[in-house]
Design a protein around this motif. Structure first.
Motif, PDB file in Angstrom:
ATOM      1  N   PHE A  76       0.849  -1.188   0.000  1.00 41.32           N
ATOM      2  CA  PHE A  76       0.000   0.000   0.000  1.00 41.32           C
ATOM      3  C   PHE A  76       0.882   1.234   0.000  1.00 41.32           C
ATOM      4  O   PHE A  76       1.755   1.379   0.844  1.00 41.32           O
TER       5      PHE A  76
ATOM      6  N   ARG B 117      -5.982   0.684  -4.739  1.00 45.04           N
ATOM      7  CA  ARG B 117      -4.920   1.528  -4.230  1.00 45.04           C
ATOM      8  C   ARG B 117      -5.420   2.951  -4.065  1.00 45.04           C
ATOM      9  O   ARG B 117      -6.054   3.499  -4.947  1.00 45.04           O
TER      10      ARG B 117
ATOM     11  N   ARG C 144      -6.575  -5.001  -3.091  1.00 46.42           N
ATOM     12  CA  ARG C 144      -7.336  -3.850  -2.607  1.00 46.42           C
ATOM     13  C   ARG C 144      -7.067  -2.626  -3.473  1.00 46.42           C
ATOM     14  O   ARG C 144      -5.962  -2.401  -3.912  1.00 46.42           O
TER      15      ARG C 144
END
Lengths: 92, 223
Positions: free
Chosen positions: A80, B7, B5
């Motif tokens: 992330f 971004r 997921r």
């Protein structure tokens, strides 16, 4: 359910050999491993492993606090990217 | 395979947020107003700071919708928190309609407002975009991101082709960090810059000591 104590920690066999070999050589090299499931043992402390995350090797310098965890915990397979904001990094 | 997921932002966004040099210029994005909370003009703010509440520790923030806009100063006061957001009251805003009008506002501070750090501490914003050179000469790439996966800070360095490598952020692996010059010098451990395309069975040219990685000390064979 937790793993039974009598079995001892799980470690892939080849990893122990690689670690011993690198420690004996005394070279500052990254030990590339694919075994994310292996437990970090006390004899790995001080070595640097490159733990594969499916794309690249993430360097993991093993410290005492990591003993008992699995290698995969330190090499996430999804990254992330957040904002820098006021976050800090310390050069260890 | 399920897609990962969604971004939230790219590392390039993070670099763009730091619109200035490493020595005090530019602005840093600290958060975004994502909506209104209640009927008294409170805001829901997604904070990007290390600790979400640190957003309130830098005094009035500059609110701006897009780059180049003049923006307005907002004095925030923390009123609570909710899932993934902090709640704040703003001086001069007392009703929900006005608060909803601030949705999408990006909150900045000047880079110079950040406190000075101790030796060997660096703000991510200062490290992003630095050129990375090798000790022996040659350019490795630029710093794309700074991560901490639990094994200490590490730099993600992208080369000209966009391929990235991880280098531990240690004195040994990164002996020189020269912010004014916009560069750092790396001395990565042996083997870390190799490509990872080889498989577990191909390591070091098929060393005899290397068994198949699936061979393990599996339990007692009763499976």
């Amino acid at each position: 359910m937790a793993r039974s104590v009598w079995k001892g920690p799980f470690v892939d066999g080849y990893l122990l050999k690689k670690a011993d070999k690198t420690r004996a050589s005394g070279r500052n090299e990254v030990i590339k491993i694919w075994t994310r499931r292996s437990t970090i043992l006390p004899q790995f402390v001080g070595l640097t492993f490159g733990v594969y995350n499916g794309q690249k090797f993430v360097p993991v310098l093993v410290t005492e606090n990591m003993v008992g965890h699995k290698f995969g915990e330190f090499s996430p397979s999804r990254t992330f990217y957040g904002h820098a904001a006021d976050k800090k990094a310390k050069r260890g | 395979m399920a897609s990962p997921r969604k971004r939230q932002s790219s590392p390039a966004d993070a670099v763009r947020d730091t619109t200035g040099d490493a020595e005090g210029g530019g602005e840093l994005l600290l958060g975004i107003v994502v909506g209104a909370q209640g009927i008294r003009g409170q805001l829901r703010i997604r904070s990007f700071t290390g600790e979400p509440d640190a957003l309130f520790g830098y005094g009035p923030l500059l609110g701006r919708r897009r780059d180049g806009e003049e923006g307005r100063r907002l004095t925030l006061r923390r009123t609570g928190q909710a899932k993934d957001v902090v709640l704040a009251a703003v001086d001069g805003i007392a009703d929900r309609t006005t608060a909803e009008g601030l949705k999408g506002l990006r909150l900045y501070i000047e880079r110079s407002a950040l406190p000075a750090l101790e030796e060997d501490e660096y703000y991510h914003a200062d490290l992003l975009g630095l050129a990375v050179e090798l000790v022996g000469g040659g350019r490795l790439g630029t710093v794309k991101a700074v991560h901490d996966f639990g094994a200490g800070d590490m730099l993600e360095i992208a080369d000209a082709a966009g391929r990235t490598k991880f280098v531990p952020f240690t004195r040994k692996a990164v002996p020189v960090v020269d912010l004014p010059a916009g560069r750092l010098v790396a001395d990565p451990p042996e083997g870390i810059l190799d490509d990872g395309r080889q498989g577990p069975g191909d390591q070091e040219g098929g060393d005899e000591d290397e068994p198949d990685y699936r061979v393990s000390d599996t339990r007692d064979g009763t499976e």
